[in-house]
Design a protein around this motif. Sequence first.
Motif, PDB file in Angstrom:
ATOM      1  N   PRO A 133      16.466  37.447  13.242  1.00 35.29           N
ATOM      2  CA  PRO A 133      15.958  37.515  14.623  1.00 35.29           C
ATOM      3  C   PRO A 133      15.131  38.775  14.869  1.00 35.29           C
ATOM      4  CG  PRO A 133      18.280  38.150  14.557  1.00 35.29           C
ATOM      5  CD  PRO A 133      17.879  37.864  13.137  1.00 35.29           C
ATOM      6  N   VAL A 134      13.889  38.578  15.272  1.00 33.68           N
ATOM      7  CA  VAL A 134      13.024  39.702  15.649  1.00 33.68           C
ATOM      8  C   VAL A 134      12.708  39.554  17.133  1.00 33.68           C
ATOM      9  CG1 VAL A 134      10.741  40.745  15.338  1.00 33.68           C
ATOM     10  CG2 VAL A 134      12.052  39.981  13.341  1.00 33.68           C
ATOM     11  N   TYR A 135      12.989  40.618  17.895  1.00 33.59           N
ATOM     12  CA  TYR A 135      12.801  40.537  19.348  1.00 33.59           C
ATOM     13  C   TYR A 135      11.315  40.567  19.704  1.00 33.59           C
ATOM     14  CZ  TYR A 135      17.777  41.925  19.662  1.00 33.59           C
ATOM     15  OH  TYR A 135      19.141  42.007  19.547  1.00 33.59           O
ATOM     16  N   ASP A 158      16.869  60.134  20.246  1.00 31.19           N
ATOM     17  CA  ASP A 158      15.509  60.186  20.808  1.00 31.19           C
ATOM     18  C   ASP A 158      15.383  59.302  22.056  1.00 31.19           C
ATOM     19  OD1 ASP A 158      15.639  57.709  19.492  1.00 31.19           O
ATOM     20  OD2 ASP A 158      13.863  58.039  18.250  1.00 31.19           O
ATOM     21  N   GLU A 159      16.307  58.344  22.216  1.00 27.69           N
ATOM     22  CA  GLU A 159      16.164  57.379  23.308  1.00 27.69           C
ATOM     23  C   GLU A 159      16.299  58.017  24.691  1.00 27.69           C
ATOM     24  OE1 GLU A 159      18.016  53.616  22.791  1.00 27.69           O
ATOM     25  OE2 GLU A 159      17.729  53.631  20.628  1.00 27.69           O
TER      26      GLU A 159
HETATM   27  O1  TDX Z   1      18.340  41.588  15.980  1.00 28.63           O
HETATM   28  C1  TDX Z   1      17.555  42.509  16.288  1.00 28.63           C
HETATM   29  N1  TDX Z   1      16.212  42.258  16.348  1.00 28.63           N
HETATM   30  C2  TDX Z   1      15.294  43.190  16.704  1.00 28.63           C
HETATM   31  O2  TDX Z   1      14.090  42.908  16.750  1.00 28.63           O
HETATM   32  C3  TDX Z   1      18.015  43.840  16.588  1.00 28.63           C
HETATM   33  C4  TDX Z   1      19.494  44.172  16.538  1.00 28.63           C
HETATM   34  C5  TDX Z   1      17.075  44.776  16.929  1.00 28.63           C
HETATM   35  N2  TDX Z   1      15.753  44.473  17.015  1.00 28.63           N
HETATM   36  C6  TDX Z   1      14.792  45.507  17.395  1.00 28.63           C
HETATM   37  C7  TDX Z   1      15.141  46.334  18.610  1.00 28.63           C
HETATM   38  C8  TDX Z   1      14.561  47.692  18.292  1.00 28.63           C
HETATM   39  O3  TDX Z   1      13.189  47.726  18.664  1.00 28.63           O
HETATM   40  O4  TDX Z   1      14.767  46.439  16.306  1.00 28.63           O
HETATM   41  C9  TDX Z   1      14.651  47.790  16.771  1.00 28.63           C
HETATM   42  C10 TDX Z   1      15.864  48.560  16.279  1.00 28.63           C
HETATM   43  O5  TDX Z   1      16.994  48.050  16.979  1.00 28.63           O
HETATM   44  P1  TDX Z   1      18.467  48.641  16.751  1.00 28.63           P
HETATM   45  O6  TDX Z   1      18.776  48.625  15.285  1.00 28.63           O
HETATM   46  O7  TDX Z   1      19.378  47.928  17.687  1.00 28.63           O
HETATM   47  O8  TDX Z   1      18.259  50.167  17.164  1.00 28.63           O
HETATM   48  P2  TDX Z   1      17.716  50.841  18.522  1.00 28.63           P
HETATM   49  O9  TDX Z   1      17.915  49.983  19.691  1.00 28.63           O
HETATM   50  O10 TDX Z   1      16.315  51.339  18.258  1.00 28.63           O
HETATM   51  O11 TDX Z   1      18.729  52.104  18.634  1.00 28.63           O
HETATM   52  C11 TDX Z   1      19.112  52.842  17.449  1.00 28.63           C
HETATM   53  O12 TDX Z   1      18.401  54.044  17.339  1.00 28.63           O
HETATM   54  C12 TDX Z   1      18.689  55.077  18.240  1.00 28.63           C
HETATM   55  C13 TDX Z   1      20.615  53.128  17.439  1.00 28.63           C
HETATM   56  O13 TDX Z   1      21.323  51.919  17.589  1.00 28.63           O
HETATM   57  C14 TDX Z   1      20.978  54.110  18.519  1.00 28.63           C
HETATM   58  O14 TDX Z   1      22.364  54.443  18.426  1.00 28.63           O
HETATM   59  C15 TDX Z   1      20.174  55.369  18.312  1.00 28.63           C
HETATM   60  O15 TDX Z   1      20.419  56.276  19.341  1.00 28.63           O
END
Ligand code: TDX
Length: 351
Positions: A208-210, A128-129
Amino acid sequence: MRRILVTGGAGFIGSNFVRFWIDHHPEDRITNLDQLTYAGNVENLKAVESSPHYKFVRGDICDSELVRRLFHAEEVDTVVHFAAESHVDRSILAPDDFIRTNVHGTYTLLETARVYWLAARFLHVSTDEVYGSLGPEDPAFNEAAPYRPNSPYSASKAAADHLMRAYHHTYGLPAIITNCSNNYGPYQFPEKLVPLTIRQAIKGESIPVYGVGANIRDWIYVEDHCSGLEAVLERGKVGETYNIGGGNQWRNIDLVETICDLLDEKLGAGTSSRRSLIRFVQDRPGHDLRYAMDISKITRELGWRPRETLATGIAKTVSWYLEHQEWVERVITGGYRDYFETQYGSRLGRG
Ligand code: TDX
Ligand code: NAD
């Protein structure tokens, strides 16, 4: 009987798909081509490795000679293409491998399929990205949404999708694209939000939450993604794109808190809830605010819909990670790499 080349079948979704497919279609043959990068783990496939209908080949999808040989030797009629660099944060730190594997690798497979002339279909498992980011009130992405990728990862997947489209349009290759939302479930590498949170919470370490955790993702249980791919492989129309999504849009902070609460329930909270482990950290550069998928096309045309809600899927996932803590630690420490040598080293003439 199909003769399927799966790429990236030792990764998270690919390994779930291979197990799913062998369970549901025992007559088909699967050749799994995977380079075994840090994200590939053949331990995920122990359940099928002795099946006579399954074969593992370690190799790079950019290696055109190897890909050509495999198409011929295995008489491939169907490709299900998962192999990719998949982690957005890694693409921000070092985009190189993303361009190489996701763009050039897809091109290599397409070019081989074009020359070899595939009989059935070539399915590209995309994301979806590619559609970019939604505002809080925007309607969900449908298949006509414009491509607006924002990270090196999503740009590389978008490029691959465009190549798929061009190979269908120009050469008539039987190409299909699926764009899926965020997956979670068993065997996900603990760099991604869900397994990372579960591991940290089990160990009592910081989560960790971004930013402020307000980003929204549309979560799908991995088995639902696999059944969506099955519907597309069996009933999808070549040249089409299908969105696959879970219909579960959650803010990151709500998801992380839910995982903490589930683990408190299962393991006991002690003196303080696991929510106290949450740390708001510096945001991801260019962090997309919200993804949401409109899945009305695949539901209407192919009769597919997801089975799990986030509540049911996340409960299963937390239980799986609790029961497979050793798997997680082997992934974190790299111990899983030894398994490949033990299992395959001598068979492949290297042990
Ligand atoms: O440590 C973290 N803290 C945090 O807040 C990480 C690793 C992520 N996040 C946030 C970033 C995103 O908003 O959480 C959400 C999910 O992050 P990810 O698990 O890294 O996924 P995302 O970046 O959304 O991408 C995933 O979904 C779409 C997959 O990794 C991709 O391969 C897919 O295409
Ligand atoms: P993953 O990172 O867990 O697995 C990727 C696999 O590809 C690994 O086994 C790795 O060894 C292999 N690989 C990498 N480079 C290779 C190369 N050059 N040659 C051969 N194999 C190589 O990824 P995942 O989360 O399972 O995602 C699989 C696919 O689904 C990707 O294409 C991804 O873009 C897409 N997707 C993922 C999600 C998600 O939420 N994880 C959502 C939508 C789409």
